[in-house]
Write an enzyme that holds these catalytic residues in place. Structure first.
Site, PDB file in Angstrom:
ATOM      1  N   THR A  52      31.001  -7.408  34.838  1.00  0.00           N
ATOM      2  CA  THR A  52      30.879  -6.073  34.200  1.00  0.00           C
ATOM      3  C   THR A  52      31.779  -4.778  34.523  1.00  0.00           C
ATOM      4  O   THR A  52      32.806  -4.876  34.305  1.00  0.00           O
ATOM      5  CB  THR A  52      29.316  -5.695  34.074  1.00  0.00           C
ATOM      6  OG1 THR A  52      28.748  -5.787  35.482  1.00  0.00           O
ATOM      7  CG2 THR A  52      28.617  -6.950  33.372  1.00  0.00           C
ATOM      8  N   THR A  53      30.995  -3.811  34.885  1.00  0.00           N
ATOM      9  CA  THR A  53      31.863  -2.528  34.783  1.00  0.00           C
ATOM     10  C   THR A  53      32.819  -2.186  35.903  1.00  0.00           C
ATOM     11  O   THR A  53      32.795  -2.438  37.034  1.00  0.00           O
ATOM     12  CB  THR A  53      30.749  -1.479  34.958  1.00  0.00           C
ATOM     13  OG1 THR A  53      29.515  -1.725  34.172  1.00  0.00           O
ATOM     14  CG2 THR A  53      31.361  -0.185  34.644  1.00  0.00           C
TER      15      THR A  53
END
Length: 274
Positions: A52-53
């Site tokens: 993810t991020t």
């Protein structure tokens, strides 16, 4: 013994692109050449862990990239320990969001690509050359991206010619875009970008840049369940790299631990005061 055929591609002059070399001789080893095959357990996108991020920002004299440690598989946490930011070579770093397995293969191939080029050409590839080569790799993954297995990287490095840190984002078709202040990718990118807009300032020093990145990831984790925040119990902190004229350097965990503790203390105090 039969004489060697001069037309045999094995004996052709070496190419400066390791990816081209694999394409000619072992195309099945390329990440983009994988065949998914049928599955009775749902789509590949649902079964593959997703990284993810990632956030990245420029600061005075360089550029920084940071990523959280969580990978998800549907609504499950697939890993709490994954690393998403890696050195590409001495003067650049690479962060990945999307299908974790394919992304890690792409990182390894990109690292070898840059090392191979330097050995063949006798000089490192330019930062623009590196960013364009990565764009070609992302583009080659488009057939898998259309099946839900997308890889979306962030690339950053120190441009030794212009003496400045630079940052590049991509889309799934291989489109390359230079970002001039900050950027983020992944499921928590919207929330991280909102934090970066408020916290980033021109000519941040390195210490403040690291603090901004940690705070942006914390805000992303606050609103995005797929992004992992600082884990005090397991002692897990973001992975943060800075790149400047001295090369790339990973920020030690003890510094990230202290920054995370200070951030949580400030947020706790603000909540109690409210």
């Amino acid at each position: 013994m039969a004489p060697r055929d001069p037309a045999d591609s094995v004996h052709q002059a070496p190419t400066s692109s390791f990816t081209d070399h694999l394409t000619r001789h072992r195309p099945e080893l390329l990440p983009s050449s994988r065949s998914l095959g049928p599955s009775s357990h749902g789509s590949a996108a649902e079964l593959a862990p997703q990284a993810t991020t990632i956030v990245s920002l420029t600061y005075a004299g360089g550029v920084l990239m940071a990523g959280d440690r969580r990978a998800t598989m549907g609504n499950m946490i697939a890993s709490r320990h994954i690393k998403k930011v890696f050195p590409a070579d001495n003067y650049s770093v690479l962060g990945i969001a999307g299908t974790a397995g394919l992304a890690l293969d792409m990182i390894r191939l990109f690292q070898v690509e840059l090392e191979h080029y330097e050995k063949i050409e006798g000089t490192p590839m330019s930062l623009d050359g590196k960013s364009n080569r990565l764009a070609a790799m992302v583009r080659s993954n488009l057939p898998l991206a259309l099946q839900g297995l997308a890889v979306v990287p962030l690339f950053a490095g120190f441009d030794t010619q212009h003496r400045a840190g630079r940052l590049f984002s991509y889309d799934v078709t291989g489109g390359r875009y230079e970002e001039y202040e900050h950027h983020s990718v992944g499921s928590g990118s919207v929330f991280a970008r909102g934090a970066l807009k408020k916290l980033w300032q021109p000519n941040l020093d390195e210490e403040d840049a690291v603090r901004v990145a940690v705070e942006a990831l914390y805000d992303a984790a606050d609103d995005d369940s797929a992004t992992g925040g600082p884990d005090m119990v397991r002692r897990l902190w973001p992975v943060v790299y800075v790149v400047n004229s001295a090369g790339n350097r990973e920020i030690p965990e003890r510094e990230l631990q202290q920054l995370s503790r200070d951030l949580i203390s400030r947020r706790t105090a603000a909540g109690l005061e409210a």
